[in-house]
Design a protein around this motif. Sequence first.
Motif, short mmCIF file in Angstrom:
data_model
loop_
_atom_site.label_atom_id
_atom_site.label_comp_id
_atom_site.label_asym_id
_atom_site.label_seq_id
_atom_site.Cartn_x
_atom_site.Cartn_y
_atom_site.Cartn_z
N ASP A 68 -49.74 -90.93 -33.25
CA ASP A 68 -50.17 -90.60 -34.44
C ASP A 68 -49.43 -91.22 -35.81
OD1 ASP A 68 -51.36 -88.18 -33.53
OD2 ASP A 68 -49.40 -87.47 -32.60
N VAL A 69 -48.28 -92.63 -34.80
CA VAL A 69 -47.73 -92.88 -36.20
C VAL A 69 -47.64 -94.80 -35.79
CG1 VAL A 69 -45.00 -93.88 -36.77
CG2 VAL A 69 -45.95 -90.92 -36.34
N ARG A 70 -48.06 -95.02 -36.45
CA ARG A 70 -47.57 -97.14 -36.56
C ARG A 70 -46.45 -97.64 -37.72
NH1 ARG A 70 -52.94 -98.30 -33.76
NH2 ARG A 70 -53.36 -97.28 -35.75
N LEU A 71 -46.19 -98.05 -37.30
CA LEU A 71 -44.71 -98.58 -38.07
C LEU A 71 -45.03 -100.37 -38.67
CD1 LEU A 71 -41.18 -96.89 -36.90
CD2 LEU A 71 -42.71 -96.30 -38.40
N TYR A 72 -45.36 -100.06 -40.15
CA TYR A 72 -44.96 -101.14 -40.58
C TYR A 72 -43.78 -102.13 -41.22
CZ TYR A 72 -50.40 -101.09 -40.00
OH TYR A 72 -51.61 -100.83 -39.15
N LEU A 73 -43.35 -102.86 -40.74
CA LEU A 73 -42.41 -103.36 -41.07
C LEU A 73 -42.11 -104.67 -42.21
CD1 LEU A 73 -42.34 -102.67 -37.72
CD2 LEU A 73 -40.36 -104.29 -37.45
N VAL A 74 -42.00 -103.80 -42.59
CA VAL A 74 -41.56 -104.94 -44.55
C VAL A 74 -39.81 -105.09 -44.55
CG1 VAL A 74 -41.65 -104.89 -46.76
CG2 VAL A 74 -43.02 -103.61 -46.00
N LEU B 238 -37.26 -95.91 -37.30
CA LEU B 238 -38.01 -95.17 -35.58
C LEU B 238 -37.39 -93.73 -34.97
CD1 LEU B 238 -39.25 -96.66 -33.16
CD2 LEU B 238 -36.49 -98.21 -32.86
N GLY B 239 -36.05 -93.39 -35.69
CA GLY B 239 -35.45 -91.82 -34.88
C GLY B 239 -37.14 -91.08 -35.45
N ASP B 240 -37.39 -91.27 -36.83
CA ASP B 240 -38.15 -89.97 -36.93
C ASP B 240 -39.05 -89.94 -35.97
OD1 ASP B 240 -38.47 -87.62 -39.43
OD2 ASP B 240 -40.07 -89.19 -39.56
N ALA B 241 -39.57 -91.05 -36.35
CA ALA B 241 -41.03 -91.90 -35.83
C ALA B 241 -40.83 -90.82 -34.67
CB ALA B 241 -40.89 -92.78 -35.42
N LEU B 242 -39.89 -91.37 -33.28
CA LEU B 242 -39.56 -90.95 -32.27
C LEU B 242 -39.33 -89.68 -31.94
CD1 LEU B 242 -38.22 -94.15 -30.83
CD2 LEU B 242 -40.24 -93.83 -30.45
N GLY B 243 -38.60 -89.21 -33.03
CA GLY B 243 -38.83 -87.74 -32.82
C GLY B 243 -37.16 -87.46 -32.37
N VAL B 244 -35.98 -88.26 -32.17
CA VAL B 244 -34.66 -88.59 -31.45
C VAL B 244 -33.73 -89.55 -32.61
CG1 VAL B 244 -35.31 -89.04 -28.91
CG2 VAL B 244 -35.19 -91.27 -30.82
#
Length: 442
Positions: A194-200, A260-266
């Motif tokens: 559900d989530v793919r981070l793109y590091l800017v 990252l924490g938000d995306a992982l739910g932790v």
Amino acid sequence: MSQSAEPGPAVRGEDEVVDLCRDLIRIDTSNYGDHSGPGERTAAEYVAEKLAEVGLEPQIFESHPGRASTVARIEGEDPSRPALLIHGHTDVVPANASDWTYDPFSGEIADGCLWGRGAVDMKDMDAMTLAVVRDRLRSGRKPPRDIVLAFMADEEAGGTYGARYLVDNHPDLFEGVSEAIGEVGGFSFTVSEDVRLYLVETAQKGINWMRLTVEGTAGHGSMTNRDNAITELSEAVARLGRHEFPVRLTKSVRGFLDELGDALGVELDPEDMDTTLAKLGGIARIIGATLRNTAAPTMLGAGYKVNVIPGQATAHIDGRFLPGYEEEFLADLDRVLGPRVKRESLHADKALETSFDGALVEAMQTALRAEDPIARAVPYCLSGGTDAKSFDDLGIRCFGFAPLKLPPELDFAGMFHGVDERVPVDGLKFGVRVLDRFIDAC
């Protein structure tokens, strides 16, 4: 500049990006860190030819025989707006062909990837930029504002013959530029389905390459010597090599960890970075190096004969410091090394950091989501350095944004300066589409 060339056949940028990247990889632009720059002039001429074919008037600047960069400006719909700089470098670090699965300068396509030195650092972005620009100019699509294109020499050795030369000697080339995008950013990290981070990249560590010297008492190797320069230096280098600098969470690193924490739910614990890094797979090396200052011993030198104790020993250190922590870094170095070690800076450059906000960031997010609905752009700090350090001197706000959608299993961090460097073909085409949308949105 003239842009009156007749439109060529309808060729979408993503249809030629692979060939452009292969052509660039096949030009050996290895940078050995000296005055030579084999291939950089050839690469500059290749880029200039590709830009001239679509009506631009590129200029080649040769700072030293063979050390050449190419610059061009595209007129936008509204020239009164501040311009955007898109910059890349054509040089690469050397490669030993015997270590590679495919010759590093062959541009082989295998397993869905384009292989070769520079495939990710950074001839992929060079090719994506060329592909987008050529397609837009063929079809008569002006960007919303002026764009300055810069393809530079010598980035891999600090940019003396490339970006630094242009900024110091031809700052007029960048007149009106307020923002820039360049390498080592915009690549994906898949967190879940559900989530793919793109590091800017919004920050990068500062650089201090230095020589350490210890003076001792020369003598015969068979005799007792309690003032041996090699012993003293070796102990100091060992202390430094094992030293762990304290964790310092900069704005960009904190922003990445929050996302990252938000995306992982932790909720990630700043005091337990080892657990956090364990969740990051291949990019842990990139992120881990931005949690603290670092100093890596890289070279040692002493002596000229086995039975002679030399009077001097030297070592070289690759030092990197976080934005805002240079003074602390140098103080820690001197404390760890001790009073006998003389420290001399050979090449130093500043750390950079900008905020993760504004219209340009919104344009990145919009372009990414249009091509990848689960994309989320997030800030991060680069552990190395780029030509952005030079452009920052002109007051240009710099980001790393070379968009690539990557397979989760690909060790992207290991591609930089590594053996078997390669980029997914689909990733190149994705990058072209995103860059094209980004230009429209910014």
